[in-house]
Design an enzyme around this catalytic site. Structure first.
Site, PDB file in Angstrom:
ATOM      1  N   GLU A 109       0.872  -1.183   0.000  1.00 60.00           N
ATOM      2  CA  GLU A 109       0.000   0.000   0.000  1.00 60.00           C
ATOM      3  C   GLU A 109       0.903   1.226   0.000  1.00 60.00           C
ATOM      4  OE1 GLU A 109      -2.262  -0.431   3.693  1.00 60.00           O
ATOM      5  OE2 GLU A 109      -1.863  -2.563   3.429  1.00 60.00           O
ATOM      6  N   TYR A 134      -8.080   4.560  -2.935  1.00 62.06           N
ATOM      7  CA  TYR A 134      -8.935   5.345  -2.041  1.00 62.06           C
ATOM      8  C   TYR A 134      -8.209   6.569  -1.515  1.00 62.06           C
ATOM      9  CZ  TYR A 134      -6.494   2.527   1.541  1.00 62.06           C
ATOM     10  OH  TYR A 134      -5.551   1.898   2.314  1.00 62.06           O
ATOM     11  N   ASP A 155      -6.996   8.420   1.634  1.00 64.18           N
ATOM     12  CA  ASP A 155      -6.694   8.113   3.024  1.00 64.18           C
ATOM     13  C   ASP A 155      -6.789   9.389   3.864  1.00 64.18           C
ATOM     14  OD1 ASP A 155      -6.125   6.264   4.966  1.00 64.18           O
ATOM     15  OD2 ASP A 155      -3.972   6.526   4.844  1.00 64.18           O
ATOM     16  N   GLU A 172      -4.295   6.765  -1.894  1.00 68.38           N
ATOM     17  CA  GLU A 172      -3.582   5.532  -1.544  1.00 68.38           C
ATOM     18  C   GLU A 172      -3.958   4.434  -2.521  1.00 68.38           C
ATOM     19  OE1 GLU A 172      -2.894   2.443   2.181  1.00 68.38           O
ATOM     20  OE2 GLU A 172      -3.229   4.558   2.571  1.00 68.38           O
ATOM     21  N   THR A 183      -2.075  -2.614  -3.823  1.00 63.41           N
ATOM     22  CA  THR A 183      -1.976  -3.568  -4.932  1.00 63.41           C
ATOM     23  C   THR A 183      -2.898  -4.758  -4.700  1.00 63.41           C
ATOM     24  OG1 THR A 183      -0.262  -4.935  -3.894  1.00 63.41           O
ATOM     25  CG2 THR A 183       0.493  -3.051  -5.226  1.00 63.41           C
ATOM     26  N   TRP A 188     -11.763  -7.170   0.215  1.00 66.51           N
ATOM     27  CA  TRP A 188     -10.693  -8.150  -0.033  1.00 66.51           C
ATOM     28  C   TRP A 188     -11.208  -9.582  -0.026  1.00 66.51           C
ATOM     29  CZ3 TRP A 188      -6.651  -6.193  -2.204  1.00 66.51           C
ATOM     30  CH2 TRP A 188      -6.232  -4.899  -1.890  1.00 66.51           C
TER      31      TRP A 188
END
Length: 452
Positions: free
Chosen positions: A9, A55, A57, A63, A66, A419
């Site tokens: 990230e 997104y 942050d 941000e 991957t 996720w």
């Protein structure tokens, strides 16, 4: 773990300037950047068809996380794809600004500190087995991670009350704990918040937040690959010498401020060693480990660069790795620039150069100008990076997420993903739970896609 899931990230610094003056606030810039994202995703927090998450942050930092990758070169490619996606948003936002009569250039920086002293991070994720003792893992890793900056720091000109100094790491000044469940308030080396994004009975996600964001593909390869090798040794029960530090937080700053990497730092047992000594210890064990167990081409490339970097530091011949290690590449660049123009390290022109190195716009960023001129080594190819902008890794769960998102967008279906979950927001509210990040084929997902 024979196969490991990796993820990165990266938070990006953002600014909009016109003739050297700040034009818009970070909040306003972020709104322009994400306007296109919000228009199709109805949110500034979206998953993309390559399986990644994009997104805004805290503090208006874009941000990019991957998708799950099961090889380090793949992860480097997907991290670079994130840069390209954000570069595309930047170009679009600048066009919209011009249409609205606002002159100015938007800059996105892949670095870790801004001029106001704020820090934003690069978080590494490594999947580890649940069965191991996590506290032991952390104990062995902390000295490795504190000293690892000599391999993969991004370099920074730091203004101090005693004048400007060149530091190895950008993040070191902002780390306040060894191991903690917080990420922003105390900024630990390892974050222990237990969110595996996978089957919690089998897996745990090691969340390392001490590292710098890297422009260099080879530095990224070394950062991730060396850490993976150390994890493999711990998992295999290799006995590693106790390198526990008396004060890791003081040590991380001392290492960052010492370009020779020879300054002694105190271990918990009273011994004094240098960052170079600590890295030599882990490196020699890793060489033995790979010789005994066998290693693929990636492990061999990682060990080669690891060894050469330690040699370059030890012999004070940094040119040996000036094409491959971020903090060295940038130091050599700044050094030559200063000599040519007769500048001190404290010069504003040096600070500008330092920042420009991290600009991800390929026509403006200094790193990319060096890449075009063939002055840095590479791990991946532009064609692979371009493909990774829209195609997920094919051997992990990211493939399922990416296929689902792509089909749902084509069919104009309302959906929700994270996720682990894939959900169609229809009357049936059908949801598939994908708890195995190694699994890239799933009949349940195929059925869900076919039903659209």
């Amino acid at each position: 773990m024979d196969r490991r899931i990796f993820g990165l990230e990266n938070e990006y610094g953002v600014t909009c300037v016109f003739r050297g003056q700040r034009r818009l606030s970070p909040d306003e810039v972020a709104r322009y950047l994400f306007r296109r994202v919000v228009s199709w995703g109805r949110s500034s927090n979206v998953f993309l068809k390559n399986g990644a998450r994009l997104y805004l942050d805290v503090g208006s930092h874009p941000e990019y996380a991957t998708p799950e990758c099961d090889s380090v070169p793949d992860l480097v490619t997907h991290d670079k794809a994130g840069e390209r996606i954000l570069e595309g948003l930047l170009v679009e936002a600048e066009r919209r600004l011009r249409e609205e009569g606002i002159a100015g250039d938007i800059h996105l920086f892949k670095n870790n500190t801004d001029s106001a002293g704020n820090s934003y991070g690069c978080h590494e994720n490594y999947l580890v087995g649940r069965h191991g003792e996590f506290s032991r893992l952390a104990d062995v890793l902390v000295p490795f991670l504190v000293s690892r900056q000599i391999l993969c720091g991004a370099g920074k000109v730091l203004q101090t009350p005693r004048g400007a100094v060149y530091c190895i790491s950008q993040r070191a000044e902002h780390i306040w704990e060894s191991v903690s469940s917080a990420t922003t308030r105390s900024r630990p080396i390892i974050n222990t918040r237990d969110e595996p994004h996978a089957d919690a009975e089998r897996f745990r996600r090691l969340h390392v937040i001490v590292g710098d964001s890297n422009m260099s593909e080879t530095t990224m390869l070394l950062k991730l690959g060396s850490t993976d090798l150390v994890l493999r040794m711990i998992e295999a029960g290799v006995v590693l010498r106790d390198m526990s530090l008396e004060n890791p937080i003081r040590a991380i700053r001392e290492v960052s401020h010492d370009m020779t990497c020879q300054r002694r730092i105190k271990l918990a047992n009273g011994r004094e060693v240098s960052a170079l000594d600590i890295q030599r210890e882990y490196y020699s064990k890793a060489v033995e480990f790979v010789e005994r167990r066998g290693g693929d081409a990636v492990a061999k490339r990682v060990l080669d660069l690891w060894g050469r970097t330690l040699l370059a530091i030890e012999t004070e011949d940094l040119e040996l790795v000036a094409r491959e290690i971020d903090w060295v590449t940038k130091f050599v660049l700044i050094d030559r620039f200063r000599l040519k123009h007769g500048l001190s390290l404290a010069s504003p022109r040096v600070a500008e150069l330092d920042l420009k190195y991290h600009d991800i716009h390929r026509d403006r960023g200094l790193y990319y100008r060096m890449e075009r001129a063939g002055l840095v080594e590479r791990v991946t190819r532009d064609l692979d990076i371009f493909e990774a902008k829209s195609v997920p890794p094919q051997t992990t769960r990211a493939r399922l997420r990416g296929e689902f998102i792509k089909r749902a967008q084509e069919k104009r279906r309302d959906f929700t993903v994270d996720w682990v979950h894939l959900k169609l927001n229809d009357q049936a509210q059908r949801t598939v739970l994908c708890k195995d990040p190694f699994r890239s084929v799933d009949d349940r997902v195929d059925k869900l896609i076919a039903s659209m």
